[in-house]
Design an enzyme around this catalytic site. Structure first.
Site, PDB file in Angstrom:
ATOM      1  N   PRO A  28       0.842  -1.202   0.000  1.00  0.00           N
ATOM      2  CG  PRO A  28      -0.739  -1.583   1.649  1.00  0.00           C
ATOM      3  CD  PRO A  28       0.565  -2.091   1.135  1.00  0.00           C
ATOM      4  CE1 TYR A 176      -1.779   7.669  10.058  1.00  0.00           C
ATOM      5  CE2 TYR A 176      -0.888   5.730   8.976  1.00  0.00           C
ATOM      6  CZ  TYR A 176      -1.097   7.103   9.001  1.00  0.00           C
ATOM      7  OH  TYR A 176      -0.634   7.891   7.982  1.00  0.00           O
ATOM      8  NE  ARG A 224       2.532  -1.387   5.006  1.00  0.00           N
ATOM      9  CZ  ARG A 224       2.523  -0.392   4.154  1.00  0.00           C
ATOM     10  NH1 ARG A 224       1.565   0.506   4.173  1.00  0.00           N
ATOM     11  NH2 ARG A 224       3.466  -0.273   3.248  1.00  0.00           N
ATOM     12  NE  ARG A 297      15.579   4.644  -1.936  1.00  0.00           N
ATOM     13  CZ  ARG A 297      16.728   4.809  -2.603  1.00  0.00           C
ATOM     14  NH1 ARG A 297      16.724   4.780  -3.916  1.00  0.00           N
ATOM     15  NH2 ARG A 297      17.846   5.020  -1.958  1.00  0.00           N
ATOM     16  CB  ALA A 319       6.019   2.247  -2.085  1.00  0.00           C
ATOM     17  CB  CYS A 343      13.376   4.531  -7.132  1.00  0.00           C
ATOM     18  SG  CYS A 343      13.162   5.632  -5.737  1.00  0.00           S
ATOM     19  CB  CYS A 346      14.247  12.633  -5.269  1.00  0.00           C
ATOM     20  SG  CYS A 346      12.841  12.201  -6.318  1.00  0.00           S
ATOM     21  CB  CYS A 361       7.612   9.566 -10.320  1.00  0.00           C
ATOM     22  SG  CYS A 361       9.160   8.643 -10.368  1.00  0.00           S
TER      23      CYS A 361
HETATM   24 FE1  SF4 Z   1      11.733   7.384  -6.546  1.00  0.00          FE
HETATM   25 FE2  SF4 Z   1      11.841  10.043  -6.601  1.00  0.00          FE
HETATM   26 FE3  SF4 Z   1      10.200   8.698  -8.256  1.00  0.00          FE
HETATM   27 FE4  SF4 Z   1       9.648   8.797  -5.679  1.00  0.00          FE
HETATM   28  S1  SF4 Z   1       9.723  10.526  -7.082  1.00  0.00           S
HETATM   29  S2  SF4 Z   1       9.587   6.990  -6.965  1.00  0.00           S
HETATM   30  S3  SF4 Z   1      11.656   8.719  -4.773  1.00  0.00           S
HETATM   31  S4  SF4 Z   1      12.411   8.662  -8.250  1.00  0.00           S
END
Ligand code: SF4
Ligand code: ADP
Length: 685
Positions: A28, A176, A224, A297, A319, A343, A346, A361
């Site tokens: 999620p 939560y 979770r 990540r 995610a 990714c 950031c 993104c």
């Molecule tokens: Fe990764 Fe940055 Fe994209 Fe988020 S915005 S998924 S941290 S590259």
């Protein structure tokens, strides 16, 4: 062809009564879409399923109006209308052969209920825990409230089933409501829900049972849960984490585990690296026979395989990697590892959910645009005509424009003034902590080398005359921006006295290798990452550094990316003095005068150099010269001229990449863009 080493990632895994087709699990995650944008959300999740994720979950989903999170765009499963909205998502996910999961959420003392205006409910009475800081406290839940909560979870689980979900969560993490019950510090109850760990875990056990009652053998029940290691400073102790998992061991069908510190779980790459939770979650599989998912990540298939082979995880949770590249699993499956858009950590994605607007993104410009603009991360329309395109400038905007135009089949020429491509991202990725940002350049370079119709010229600073002479039909100017030296920014609208002095520097000077005289006063009115990154760099080089900001904290905007508190800690630890709520008044070459933003009182600070980080000015002279004479453009056969990225409007890296992508998609599109941008209405009628 797939490397057989990765076969293990594509094994089906049973989760209670359902089976995931592989080990790729999109946990999620927020999107800033929630109940307000159901079609956008369904399209976004559908693309992830198409990209090969075996499980695709929706974001935190309120089970009952006693917990609303407005103004954020949370999901909800309160009524039949919500069931219809979620059914769009589950259909889109099922169409691609994936399982759909829903994380039923009650925010407890974290939410102010600004929409419902119902009292906030908590395990005890606490001032609001999360960042809103609303001046209210929760009402301690009594026995009837707890009975109600059980009923709400059960009813929402029933609606989840109606909506077509295959996995229904009990959400006992992230501070939560259920975390409050679990917490030895927050839970001061004297009834059977407080005191011993067994008592504090009771509510989780009961909600698992209620969920099971509602879904029977038609859906799996996931939990979770936060688990701690020695590095955790909040949540259960290591020993209690283990005991809690042991108490619930095989009750759920799946454990989705994470550390209590949200900012460690999803910290930016400046502060947290791949697989950072490994040590904390490793024990869970030794305590339960049920499958375990966790995040980290993960973008490297080798790291993913290691998690499975070492027996740490059964599912590779993601995610951000699934946001940056929804097709990551398919690319591994097809042996196309070089095509994975990794990714960069950031947290721009999170920043925009945090601001209650749709996700975006840096790496993936199509994220959040799947429904609204009909953009697909892998597919793009063929060129509209056999026409030629020149892109001037090879920063993030120019690179993305050239790549996407090349993908469309145009004959593209990319000319870059410098000796390397990447523009600001190449320069910034050499700063401490920002190395992963080079992935923005590297992925695009990798793709460009595969496009025979794109030619790249380095050390080719173009003049207007050259652009005209070359005879291209379309010209995109992506010449970027430079940091201002004169101090213009949010706080100053006129140049500061002393801005012409030789010891006034900008971030561009530092990135060009200039070493300032100390002590250095860094004046930051940009308030994102640059001020803190440079202050820390100079400090690490042994200089005395003062960071002054017009805001109340250093890196004020970076609170949206979850970096602000890390930033303050790093500055304090490094011995950088922080002066807050002061604007730049003037500099005489050896003394900087700062003015209190409230009282205007002046403070003088000695400085061998002044580093101003205020704003960037577009480097738009090439564009302006060309655009200034439209008749000449026509004479030279130029059909279109546009400026993109920082050269048009300096902004985030994400904005530059998006601008390049948008320009490439728009070329030859006759539609009026504003009229074609559908505004989504949440009501499905
Ligand atoms: Fe990764 Fe940055 Fe994209 Fe988020 S915005 S998924 S941290 S590259
Ligand atoms: P953006 O973020 O919008 O892509 P950048 O500043 O990162 O902007 O990149 C702009 C790039 O344009 C830089 O690499 C710079 O060297 C290049 N550039 C600037 N002027 C010219 C020009 N006249 N011709 C070709 N390239 C240029």
């Amino acid at each position: 062809m797939r490397d057989p080493r990765y076969d293990v990632l594509f094994e089906p895994v049973k989760i209670g009564p359902v089976t995931a087709s592989n080990r790729f699990y999109q946990v999620p995650h927020c999107t800033g879409l929630g109940w307000r944008y159901p079609r956008s959300l369904a399209a976004l999740r559908g693309v992830k399923a198409e990209g090969g994720w075996g499980v695709v979950c929706t974001e935190y989903c309120s089970m009952h109006p006693s917990s609303d999170n407005q103004p954020s765009n949370y999901a909800a499963l309160w009524d039949a209308e919500d069931v219809c909205a979620h059914a769009l998502m589950t259909e889109a996910v099922h169409d691609q052969g994936a399982l759909a999961g829903v994380e039923l959420w009650h925010g407890g003392s974290s939410t102010a209920n600004l929409w419902s205006r119902l009292p906030t409910l908590g395990a005890g009475s606490w001032p609001l825990a999360h960042s809103s800081g609303d001046p209210v406290a929760s009402r301690p839940m009594d026995k009837q409230d707890i009975r109600d909560l059980r009923g709400w979870q059960k009813a929402a689980a029933g609606r989840a089933l109606e909506a077509g979900f295959d996995i229904v969560y009990v959400y006992a993490a992230h501070g939560y409501l259920l975390s409050e019950f679990l917490s030895p510090e927050l839970n001061r109850r004297s009834d059977e829900y407080g005191g011993s760990l067994e008592n504090r875990v009771r509510i989780v056990r009961e909600l698992i049972a209620e969920t099971r009652d509602a879904v029977g053998d038609r859906a799996a029940v996931a939990v979770r849960f936060n688990v701690s290691d020695e590095g955790c400073v909040e949540g259960l102790t290591v020993a209690e984490s283990r005991e809690a998992i042991a108490l619930l061991a095989d009750l759920p069908d799946l454990w989705d585990v994470t550390v209590p510190d949200y900012w460690r779980e999803m910290g930016s790459s400046r502060f947290v690296k791949e697989a950072a939770q490994e040590e904390a979650v490793a024990f869970v599989k030794t305590m339960s026979a049920k499958p375990v998912v966790g995040v980290g990540r993960f973008t490297s298939p080798d790291t993913m395989v290691r998690q499975i082979k070492k027996g740490i995880l059964d599912f590779i949770g993601a995610a951000r990697p699934s946001i940056a590249d929804p097709f990551l699993p398919r690319k591994i499956k097809a042996g196309r590892l070089e095509d994975i858009r990794e990714c960069i950590g950031c947290n721009i994605c999170y920043a925009h959910d945090n601001r209650a607007v749709p996700i975006r993104c840096t790496q993936n410009p199509t994220m959040g645009e799947e429904w609204r603009r009909g953009w697909h991360p892998e597919r793009i329309a063929r060129r509209h005509a056999e026409e030629t395109v020149l892109v001037a400038g090879g920063g993030p905007a120019g690179l993305e424009a050239a790549r996407a135009l090349g993908q469309r089949g145009y004959a593209v020429t990319l000319a870059e003034a410098g000796a390397e491509l990447g523009g600001r991202v190449s320069r910034e990725s050499r700063l401490p902590g920002l190395a992963e940002w080079a992935r923005v350049r590297d992925w695009r370079l990798g793709q460009l080398t595969k496009l025979a119709n794109v030619e790249i010229y380095l050390e080719s600073e173009l003049s207007a005359a050259q652009v005209l002479d070359f005879g291209f039909q379309h010209v995109f100017v992506a010449t970027g921006a430079r940091w201002r030296r004169d101090g213009l920014g949010r706080q100053r609208t006129t140049a500061f006295p002393g801005s012409e002095l030789a010891n006034v520097l900008t971030p561009d000077d530092i990135m060009d290798g200039h070493r300032p005289e100390g002590p250095v006063l860094v004046y930051d009115d940009d308030n994102y990452y640059m001020g803190a990154v440079l202050a820390l760099k100079l400090r690490a080089e042994g200089l005395e550094v003062v960071l002054a900001t017009n805001e109340g904290r250093a890196g004020h905007w970076s609170r949206h990316t979850g970096e602000q508190e890390f930033t303050m800690a790093a500055l304090i630890e490094a011995g950088v003095e922080i002066v807050t709520n002061h604007g730049l008044d003037s500099f005489d070459g050896s003394e900087v005068r700062l003015a209190c933003v409230f009282s205007r009182r002046i403070t003088a600070r000695p400085a061998g150099s002044l580093l101003t980080i205020t704003s960037r000015a577009p480097s738009d002279s090439l564009y302006l010269e060309l655009a200034g004479d439209p008749k000449r453009l026509t004479e030279y056969g130029i059909l279109s001229l546009s400026r993109i990225g920082d050269c048009a409007a300096p902004g985030t890296l994400a904005a530059a990449v998006y601008a390049g992508h948008r320009a490439a998609r728009r070329l030859g599109d006759p539609r009026d863009e504003a009229a074609e941008l559908p505004r989504e209405q949440p009501c499905l009628g």
